[in-house]
Design an enzyme around this catalytic site. Structure first.
Site, PDB file in Angstrom:
ATOM      1  N   HIS A   1       2.202   1.631   8.267  1.00  0.00           N
ATOM      2  CA  HIS A   1       3.322   1.296   9.154  1.00  0.00           C
ATOM      3  C   HIS A   1       3.531  -0.211   9.171  1.00  0.00           C
ATOM      4  O   HIS A   1       2.566  -0.960   9.293  1.00  0.00           O
ATOM      5  CB  HIS A   1       3.025   1.776  10.577  1.00  0.00           C
TER       6      HIS A   1
ATOM      7  N   ALA B   1      13.986  11.703 -19.355  1.00  0.00           N
ATOM      8  CA  ALA B   1      13.021  10.950 -20.154  1.00  0.00           C
ATOM      9  C   ALA B   1      11.590  11.336 -19.817  1.00  0.00           C
ATOM     10  O   ALA B   1      10.740  11.498 -20.704  1.00  0.00           O
ATOM     11  CB  ALA B   1      13.236   9.453 -19.953  1.00  0.00           C
TER      12      ALA B   1
ATOM     13  N   GLY C   1      33.556  13.294 -14.666  1.00  0.00           N
ATOM     14  CA  GLY C   1      32.189  13.756 -14.457  1.00  0.00           C
ATOM     15  C   GLY C   1      31.495  12.921 -13.412  1.00  0.00           C
ATOM     16  O   GLY C   1      31.401  11.700 -13.562  1.00  0.00           O
TER      17      GLY C   1
ATOM     18  N   GLY D   1      28.067  15.473 -19.729  1.00  0.00           N
ATOM     19  CA  GLY D   1      26.868  16.087 -20.279  1.00  0.00           C
ATOM     20  C   GLY D   1      26.522  15.577 -21.666  1.00  0.00           C
ATOM     21  O   GLY D   1      27.213  14.726 -22.233  1.00  0.00           O
TER      22      GLY D   1
ATOM     23  N   GLY E   1      28.272  13.248 -12.413  1.00  0.00           N
ATOM     24  CA  GLY E   1      26.830  13.443 -12.491  1.00  0.00           C
ATOM     25  C   GLY E   1      26.113  12.111 -12.423  1.00  0.00           C
ATOM     26  O   GLY E   1      26.633  11.113 -11.915  1.00  0.00           O
TER      27      GLY E   1
END
Length: 475
Positions: free
Chosen positions: A454, A330, A190, A281, A192
């Site tokens: 800046h 969250a 996974g 997941g 993710g």
């Protein structure tokens, strides 16, 4: 004898503890029940996020980033480091200290806001006349009665069939955050958020990391121009990412884990690693809630069924966060918790799902809000796009981190900002300005006309807005 409350919140994670505090602020007599325990068996409110998710992962990411900077980048600043070592156990101890600070902070907030806290597992017993009886099982058993119930029990990591988590060799997020030694070879199934963040931590500290992802595209939910830029950066750093794979048998031995897998070409492969992290997941956590005792409706995934206002099928029962539909984030849980508390108090709580930001805290960071370019094309929305690379930003050059870009998408007719996608330094902070702009339905021209300090990284969002109208000033 039962204790009476206006509102009982089941779960002390981001959705639960925030809902409890907001309800108390609005004058309600509130109880919050949470079962998380610390190393000594004491209360550890904050849920997955605080204990084995958002907070500890960021602590480890920060520590490993310091090590990476000292190892590879300090010399560019004229800083020479000799005898550099990494004490992984001490790094994890620092992470644990950070977690405890957050646990203690929540307990303090309960006390400050007069929220009654109960340490244990809460479950429904029965419905009463205009209320619900809740049993708390912990060090001491309690019976509570509440007129309004908010369920915020979160989610659990989803295991791969045939490879149950033992948190020793096959790890969920919990085990991945508790490693005290750097594995020589680390595998992840996974790619993710959890996979990329944990892979980044241990890659920086010396692990040889391989990620196996079943989907053909890297970060399929992310704007693909941004995802491709991130993929290029991660591969350059040394992460080995395999896409379009099929995972087969996983064998756990005393010294490691062997994963049989097939690559996108259909060729059989084997990955032998010291540790394997599975991050495919999460699933809603309703186990032990005894929902059937009161007829609380769950869907086929085990999530609590709610409407747009987080109301369940039962009067006076609400649910928020990972245990209901929507993104498992969250801050989404927090927003729903506040909204429900306000609705209980007769106010008009509000959650705008289109302006919920997403963040992956890797290096480079990835953050986005709104729709991606592929979604706009799929929806048939005419749009304009503007991009600005951090390579052309003075502050990024001074930081020594010019990877990535800001990309802005705006409606072709109205110029309203429809999405902003960032890969690069401090993307998690830069996205907040874009969320605010979209919440007020600003145009790219509005963003382009706002004066930005800046030198700052935020000038890149201004320049991306200018790029929508093809009038960048610094690129």
């Amino acid at each position: 004898m039962s204790k009476q409350f206006d509102v009982i919140v089941i779960g002390g994670g981001p959705g639960g503890y925030i809902a409890a505090i907001r309800a108390a602020q609005l004058g309600k007599n509130v109880a919050c029940v949470d079962e998380w325990k610390n190393a000594t068996g004491g209360p550890a409110p904050g849920g997955t996020c605080t204990n084995v998710g958002c907070i500890p992962s960021k602590a480890l990411l920060q520590s490993s980033e310091h090590f990476e900077q000292a190892s590879h980048h300090f010399a560019d600043h004229g800083i020479t480091v000799k005898g550099l070592n990494m004490d992984a156990a001490k790094m994890v101890a620092r992470k644990d200290a950070v977690v405890k600070q957050n646990n203690d902070g929540i307990l303090y907030l309960f006390k400050k806001n007069k929220v009654s806290f109960f340490h244990g597992r809460a479950s429904f017993v029965k419905a009463l006349d205009g209320a619900y009886e809740i049993k708390v099982t912990g060090a001491a058993e309690e019976t509570l009665v509440g007129q309004q119930i908010i369920v915020a029990t979160g989610s659990n990591a989803r295991a791969l069939p045939g490879a149950a988590f033992d948190e020793s060799m096959v790890l969920s997020n919990e085990g991945a955050l508790a490693l005290t030694e750097v594995p020589k070879k680390l595998g992840l199934i996974g790619s993710g958020v959890i996979g990329l963040e944990m892979g980044s931590v241990w890659r920086r500290l010396g692990s040889e990391v391989t990620l196996l992802e079943g989907l053909p595209d890297f970060l399929g939910a992310v704007d693909q121009q941004i995802a491709k830029e991130a993929h290029k950066a991660f591969v350059k750093q040394g992460l080995k990412i395999e896409l379009g794979v099929t995972v087969g048998d996983i064998n756990v031995g005393k010294k490691g884990v062997s994963v049989a897998w097939t690559n996108a070409k259909g060729e059989a492969q084997t990955l032998d690693v010291d540790k394997l992290i599975v991050s495919i997941g999460r699933v809603p956590n309703t186990t032990g809630l005894n929902a059937e005792a009161v007829g609380l409706k769950l869907d086929e995934r085990g999530a609590i069924v709610v409407d747009g206002d987080c109301k369940t099928n039962l009067p006076g029962v609400w649910a928020v966060g990972d245990v209901v539909r929507g993104p498992m984030l969250a801050h989404k849980a927090e927003e729903e918790g506040v909204a429900v508390a306000e609705r209980i108090a007769g106010q008009h709580g509000h959650v705008n799902f289109t302006t919920i930001p997403w963040v992956i805290y890797t290096s480079p960071e990835i953050a986005w809000v709104g729709r991606t370019e592929q979604q706009l094309k799929s929806d048939g929305v005419a749009y304009k796009a503007g991009t600005f690379p951090f390579l052309a930003n003075g502050r990024a050059r001074a930081l020594g981190d010019t990877t990535g870009m800001v990309k802005m998408l705006a409606d072709a007719t109205t110029d309203e900002i429809l999405g902003v996608h960032i890969v690069g330094p401090m993307a998690s902070e830069l996205i907040a300005e874009c969320v605010l702009a979209m919440e007020f339905r600003a145009s790219s021209e509005d963003m382009a006309r706002v004066c930005h300090a800046h030198p700052s990284l935020s000038e890149s969002t201004k320049e991306a807005a200018l790029a929508v109208d093809k009038r960048t000033l610094n690129f």
